[in-house]
Design a protein around this motif. Structure first.
Motif, mmCIF file in Angstrom:
data_model
loop_
_atom_site.group_PDB
_atom_site.id
_atom_site.type_symbol
_atom_site.label_atom_id
_atom_site.label_comp_id
_atom_site.label_asym_id
_atom_site.label_seq_id
_atom_site.Cartn_x
_atom_site.Cartn_y
_atom_site.Cartn_z
ATOM 1 N N THR A 78 0.585 -1.332 0.001
ATOM 2 C CA THR A 78 0.052 0.042 -0.039
ATOM 3 C C THR A 78 0.618 1.062 0.483
ATOM 4 O O THR A 78 0.510 2.516 -0.306
ATOM 5 N N GLY A 79 2.335 1.249 0.574
ATOM 6 C CA GLY A 79 2.998 1.981 0.440
ATOM 7 C C GLY A 79 2.907 2.967 2.152
ATOM 8 O O GLY A 79 3.519 4.220 1.720
ATOM 9 N N LYS A 118 3.852 4.851 -4.655
ATOM 10 C CA LYS A 118 2.935 3.683 -4.230
ATOM 11 C C LYS A 118 1.420 3.512 -3.626
ATOM 12 O O LYS A 118 0.878 2.438 -4.221
ATOM 13 N N LEU A 119 0.836 4.395 -2.651
ATOM 14 C CA LEU A 119 -0.664 4.651 -2.547
ATOM 15 C C LEU A 119 -1.675 4.986 -3.349
ATOM 16 O O LEU A 119 -2.690 4.109 -3.530
ATOM 17 N N LYS A 120 -0.749 5.328 -4.964
ATOM 18 C CA LYS A 120 -1.224 6.446 -5.377
ATOM 19 C C LYS A 120 -1.826 4.714 -6.037
ATOM 20 O O LYS A 120 -2.980 5.001 -7.272
ATOM 21 N N PHE A 157 -5.972 3.587 9.087
ATOM 22 C CA PHE A 157 -6.214 3.560 10.384
ATOM 23 C C PHE A 157 -5.237 2.326 11.097
ATOM 24 O O PHE A 157 -4.398 2.016 10.835
ATOM 25 N N HIS A 158 -4.329 3.244 12.255
ATOM 26 C CA HIS A 158 -3.435 2.314 13.066
ATOM 27 C C HIS A 158 -4.638 1.138 14.370
ATOM 28 O O HIS A 158 -3.882 2.169 15.422
ATOM 29 N N PRO A 159 -4.206 -0.046 13.909
ATOM 30 C CA PRO A 159 -5.070 -0.514 15.033
ATOM 31 C C PRO A 159 -3.694 0.257 16.373
ATOM 32 O O PRO A 159 -4.739 -0.284 17.503
ATOM 33 N N PRO A 160 -2.610 0.540 16.557
ATOM 34 C CA PRO A 160 -1.729 0.387 17.886
ATOM 35 C C PRO A 160 -2.565 1.327 18.236
ATOM 36 O O PRO A 160 -2.364 1.507 19.853
ATOM 37 N N THR A 161 -2.819 2.363 17.935
ATOM 38 C CA THR A 161 -3.014 3.577 18.746
ATOM 39 C C THR A 161 -4.447 3.484 18.462
ATOM 40 O O THR A 161 -5.047 4.639 19.075
ATOM 41 N N GLN A 162 -4.989 3.171 17.780
ATOM 42 C CA GLN A 162 -6.420 3.528 17.207
ATOM 43 C C GLN A 162 -6.848 4.821 16.258
ATOM 44 O O GLN A 162 -7.419 5.452 16.492
ATOM 45 N N ASP A 163 -5.478 5.257 16.151
ATOM 46 C CA ASP A 163 -5.736 6.125 15.399
ATOM 47 C C ASP A 163 -5.830 6.311 13.976
ATOM 48 O O ASP A 163 -5.942 5.825 13.372
ATOM 49 N N SER A 164 -7.417 7.450 13.311
ATOM 50 C CA SER A 164 -7.405 7.387 12.046
ATOM 51 C C SER A 164 -8.034 8.396 11.605
ATOM 52 O O SER A 164 -8.213 9.250 11.887
ATOM 53 N N ARG A 165 -7.696 8.312 10.139
ATOM 54 C CA ARG A 165 -7.415 9.526 9.230
ATOM 55 C C ARG A 165 -7.617 9.987 8.349
ATOM 56 O O ARG A 165 -7.864 8.047 7.809
ATOM 57 N N TRP A 166 -8.594 10.857 7.260
ATOM 58 C CA TRP A 166 -8.676 10.681 6.281
ATOM 59 C C TRP A 166 -7.347 10.862 5.140
ATOM 60 O O TRP A 166 -7.385 10.510 3.904
ATOM 61 N N ILE A 205 -5.683 0.146 5.708
ATOM 62 C CA ILE A 205 -6.985 0.949 4.586
ATOM 63 C C ILE A 205 -8.016 0.452 5.072
ATOM 64 O O ILE A 205 -8.387 -0.933 5.038
ATOM 65 N N ARG A 206 -9.419 1.154 5.494
ATOM 66 C CA ARG A 206 -10.393 0.671 6.224
ATOM 67 C C ARG A 206 -11.251 1.537 5.301
ATOM 68 O O ARG A 206 -10.981 2.884 4.777
#
Length: 177
Positions: free
Chosen positions: A4-5, A43-45, A24-33, A12-13
């Motif tokens: 995913t890059g 690579k992500l594109k 989404f970052h499961p260890p910290t529960q951080d989610s962002r757009w 990616i959810r």
């Protein structure tokens, strides 16, 4: 780094309410757009284009479904812009004429050197999409301001517009797909 890059432990959810991908970052529960720091954006594109570009077409939207394009932009705001602030400046005080001089200088730099709109947008754009090289993702008719949309849809992939004026400020737009 994964296919995913994204940096380690990022996923990616897909948002249940909006039907679009987020990070989404499961260890910290951080989610962002926005993609996290350390992401290989190229690579992500590529990954997003192959895995998620059809999600927008599948989402239930009140807007008519039709052609979707992908574009990047570089935005220079001025004091009369709809929101005269940015990630770079809390209050933008430049005049529209000063903004026009700046965006024309950026246009000249892109057209006359090996500098890309995406690399220049990362440091010079007043839009929060600067982090992604100005990439706005896929959008259709009715998703953007009319002047922006008309200019973007008139471009062929790989082409860059001249200066486009909207209520947000002055843009250079590059159609990606």
């Amino acid at each position: 780094m994964s296919e995913t890059g994204l940096p380690p432990n990022w996923e990616i959810r897909v948002s249940k309410s909006r039907g679009i991908p987020y990070y989404f970052h499961p260890p910290t529960q951080d989610s962002r757009w926005e993609s996290p720091t350390g992401t290989d954006t190229e690579k992500l594109k590529q990954y997003m284009a192959t895995k998620y570009s059809s999600l927008a077409d599948q989402s239930s939207s009140s807007k008519p479904q039709g052609e979707k394009i992908r574009a990047s932009h570089l935005l220079v705001k001025h004091r009369d812009s709809r929101r005269p602030s940015s990630w770079k400046e809390a209050e933008i005080t430049r005049t529209k004429e000063e903004a026009r001089d700046i965006i024309q200088m950026h246009e000249q730099t892109i057209r006359s050197t090996s500098t890309t709109l995406g690399s220049l947008a990362q440091t010079e754009s007043d839009c929060s999409s600067a982090r992604k090289g100005g990439d706005l993702g896929f959008f259709g008719r009715g998703d953007m301001q009319k002047e922006f949309e008309d200019a973007a849809f008139a471009l062929q992939p790989g082409e860059m517009s001249g200066v486009v004026e909207t209520a947000s400020g002055l843009h250079l737009i590059e159609r990606i797909a």
